[in-house]
Write an enzyme that holds these catalytic residues in place. Sequence first.
Site, PDB file in Angstrom:
ATOM      1  N   GLY A  37      -4.577   0.430   0.874  1.00  0.00           N
ATOM      2  CA  GLY A  37      -4.135  -0.958   1.052  1.00  0.00           C
ATOM      3  C   GLY A  37      -5.123  -1.857   1.745  1.00  0.00           C
ATOM      4  O   GLY A  37      -4.722  -2.737   2.506  1.00  0.00           O
ATOM      5  N   GLN A  80      -6.312  -1.280  10.218  1.00  0.00           N
ATOM      6  CA  GLN A  80      -6.855  -2.627  10.467  1.00  0.00           C
ATOM      7  C   GLN A  80      -5.693  -3.573  10.802  1.00  0.00           C
ATOM      8  O   GLN A  80      -5.913  -4.727  11.146  1.00  0.00           O
ATOM      9  CB  GLN A  80      -7.605  -3.150   9.245  1.00  0.00           C
ATOM     10  N   ASN A  81      -4.469  -3.059  10.673  1.00  0.00           N
ATOM     11  CA  ASN A  81      -3.294  -3.910  10.860  1.00  0.00           C
ATOM     12  C   ASN A  81      -2.953  -4.058  12.333  1.00  0.00           C
ATOM     13  O   ASN A  81      -3.205  -3.156  13.138  1.00  0.00           O
ATOM     14  CB  ASN A  81      -2.095  -3.332  10.096  1.00  0.00           C
ATOM     15  N   VAL A  82      -2.349  -5.181  12.648  1.00  0.00           N
ATOM     16  CA  VAL A  82      -1.985  -5.457  14.058  1.00  0.00           C
ATOM     17  C   VAL A  82      -0.473  -5.328  14.277  1.00  0.00           C
ATOM     18  O   VAL A  82       0.009  -5.522  15.384  1.00  0.00           O
ATOM     19  CB  VAL A  82      -2.477  -6.874  14.466  1.00  0.00           C
ATOM     20  N   HIS A  89      -8.462  -3.348  14.878  1.00  0.00           N
ATOM     21  CA  HIS A  89      -8.547  -4.807  15.093  1.00  0.00           C
ATOM     22  C   HIS A  89      -7.567  -5.285  16.154  1.00  0.00           C
ATOM     23  O   HIS A  89      -7.199  -6.453  16.167  1.00  0.00           O
ATOM     24  CB  HIS A  89      -8.281  -5.540  13.759  1.00  0.00           C
TER      25      HIS A  89
HETATM   26  N1  APR Z   1       0.131  -1.083  -2.105  1.00  0.00           N
HETATM   27  C1  APR Z   1      -1.208  -0.855  -2.112  1.00  0.00           C
HETATM   28  N2  APR Z   1      -2.135  -1.831  -1.962  1.00  0.00           N
HETATM   29  C2  APR Z   1      -1.674  -3.086  -1.801  1.00  0.00           C
HETATM   30  C3  APR Z   1      -0.289  -3.409  -1.785  1.00  0.00           C
HETATM   31  C4  APR Z   1       0.627  -2.342  -1.951  1.00  0.00           C
HETATM   32  N3  APR Z   1       1.955  -2.541  -1.961  1.00  0.00           N
HETATM   33  N4  APR Z   1      -0.167  -4.754  -1.621  1.00  0.00           N
HETATM   34  C5  APR Z   1      -1.415  -5.250  -1.533  1.00  0.00           C
HETATM   35  N5  APR Z   1      -2.323  -4.253  -1.644  1.00  0.00           N
HETATM   36  C6  APR Z   1      -3.777  -4.352  -1.582  1.00  0.00           C
HETATM   37  C7  APR Z   1      -4.359  -5.611  -2.172  1.00  0.00           C
HETATM   38  O1  APR Z   1      -4.608  -5.417  -3.558  1.00  0.00           O
HETATM   39  C8  APR Z   1      -5.664  -5.752  -1.371  1.00  0.00           C
HETATM   40  O2  APR Z   1      -6.734  -5.053  -2.006  1.00  0.00           O
HETATM   41  O3  APR Z   1      -4.108  -4.384  -0.202  1.00  0.00           O
HETATM   42  C9  APR Z   1      -5.351  -5.077  -0.033  1.00  0.00           C
HETATM   43  C10 APR Z   1      -5.201  -6.061   1.104  1.00  0.00           C
HETATM   44  O4  APR Z   1      -6.473  -6.641   1.300  1.00  0.00           O
HETATM   45  P1  APR Z   1      -6.645  -7.795   2.399  1.00  0.00           P
HETATM   46  O5  APR Z   1      -5.571  -8.818   2.230  1.00  0.00           O
HETATM   47  O6  APR Z   1      -8.071  -8.224   2.355  1.00  0.00           O
HETATM   48  O7  APR Z   1      -6.349  -7.064   3.792  1.00  0.00           O
HETATM   49  P2  APR Z   1      -7.295  -6.075   4.572  1.00  0.00           P
HETATM   50  O8  APR Z   1      -8.200  -5.341   3.645  1.00  0.00           O
HETATM   51  O9  APR Z   1      -6.428  -5.289   5.471  1.00  0.00           O
HETATM   52  O10 APR Z   1      -8.190  -7.089   5.453  1.00  0.00           O
HETATM   53  C11 APR Z   1      -9.064  -6.496   6.391  1.00  0.00           C
HETATM   54  O11 APR Z   1      -9.582  -8.703   7.224  1.00  0.00           O
HETATM   55  O12 APR Z   1      -9.014 -10.810   7.923  1.00  0.00           O
HETATM   56  C12 APR Z   1      -9.301  -9.547   8.341  1.00  0.00           C
HETATM   57  O13 APR Z   1      -8.548  -8.682  10.381  1.00  0.00           O
HETATM   58  C13 APR Z   1      -8.132  -8.933   9.073  1.00  0.00           C
HETATM   59  O14 APR Z   1      -7.596  -6.598   9.259  1.00  0.00           O
HETATM   60  C14 APR Z   1      -7.874  -7.649   8.327  1.00  0.00           C
HETATM   61  C15 APR Z   1      -9.179  -7.404   7.588  1.00  0.00           C
END
Ligand code: APR
Length: 257
Positions: free
Chosen positions: A189, A103-105, A121
């Site tokens: 993550g 989901q990362n850019v 994404h």
């Molecule tokens: N190791 C493992 N997990 C981690 C770490 C780490 N070092 N650091 C953070 N996390 C976890 C957090 O606890 C959280 O549950 O990663 C998750 C990140 O969640 P979000 O910030 O919601 O990111 P993501 O799930 O990728 O968001 C999905 O939302 O806004 C949109 O397009 C954007 O691609 C993104 C999508």
Amino acid sequence: MEVNFKELTFKGERPLVFILSGAGLSAESGIPTFRDANGLWRKYDPKELASIGALERHTQDVFDFYNERIKNAEPCRPNAAHIAIAEFQKDVAAFCDVIHVTQNVDNLNELAGSPRVFHLHGDFQTSQCRKCKKTFPRIGFYQREQVYPDCGANNFAVRPNVVLFGEIPYGMDWIPSYLKKACVFISVGTSGTVYPAADFVRETKVSLRINLDLDPLIHPYSKFNHRVYGKCTETLPPLLDELKKELITRLKEKPAE
Ligand code: APR
């Protein structure tokens, strides 16, 4: 780490491992997540900076937001989790398919040497023309006067090739069928709060969630068979090693065709 890969069932001769990653994969490389305490959506309103409506209403604000994120990401380097996924993909390539949908850019998986990663994404490395929808390598940063040579569109025509809220992610024509085929689904993550990625686990049989959060933000994680808590740079490498050993053992045991 109590994950027992012995329960995996392989259909057909080549197993398929499906990895879904989110912002937590790149967090330890210095790229902010979205929903953690210091996440981007705690500071900015995604409706105002990362939605299709915002792009129409105040284009340069959206461009400035992405230009800032692109600049902040440039000095970041892959961490042990990116490298572990890339090494796993290469080590098992002869006998196992690995689909990594992120989901990362950012391009940290590519910088880690990953042979193949799919950006659900979109990504910071490419741009899209708003007139003809073609995508192409990003040239510099986003501003009003950018012109896309092929179709000649100008004035805000070139935008980040990042899927905004209100748009359909890439790959949804093929991803569900691969989820069904996967012998194991590993989510690393991601908070599991944005669809359709949050629903991928429903299509899978054996699933594993690797995350840092102990209490799920929302989203009933009961659908995951296993959970491993901790930083992915510490938890993911040994886990992928375990999985690789299990794949090799099982495929050695397989009777020759
Ligand atoms: N190791 C493992 N997990 C981690 C770490 C780490 N070092 N650091 C953070 N996390 C976890 C957090 O606890 C959280 O549950 O990663 C998750 C990140 O969640 P979000 O910030 O919601 O990111 P993501 O799930 O990728 O968001 C999905 O939302 O806004 C949109 O397009 C954007 O691609 C993104 C999508």
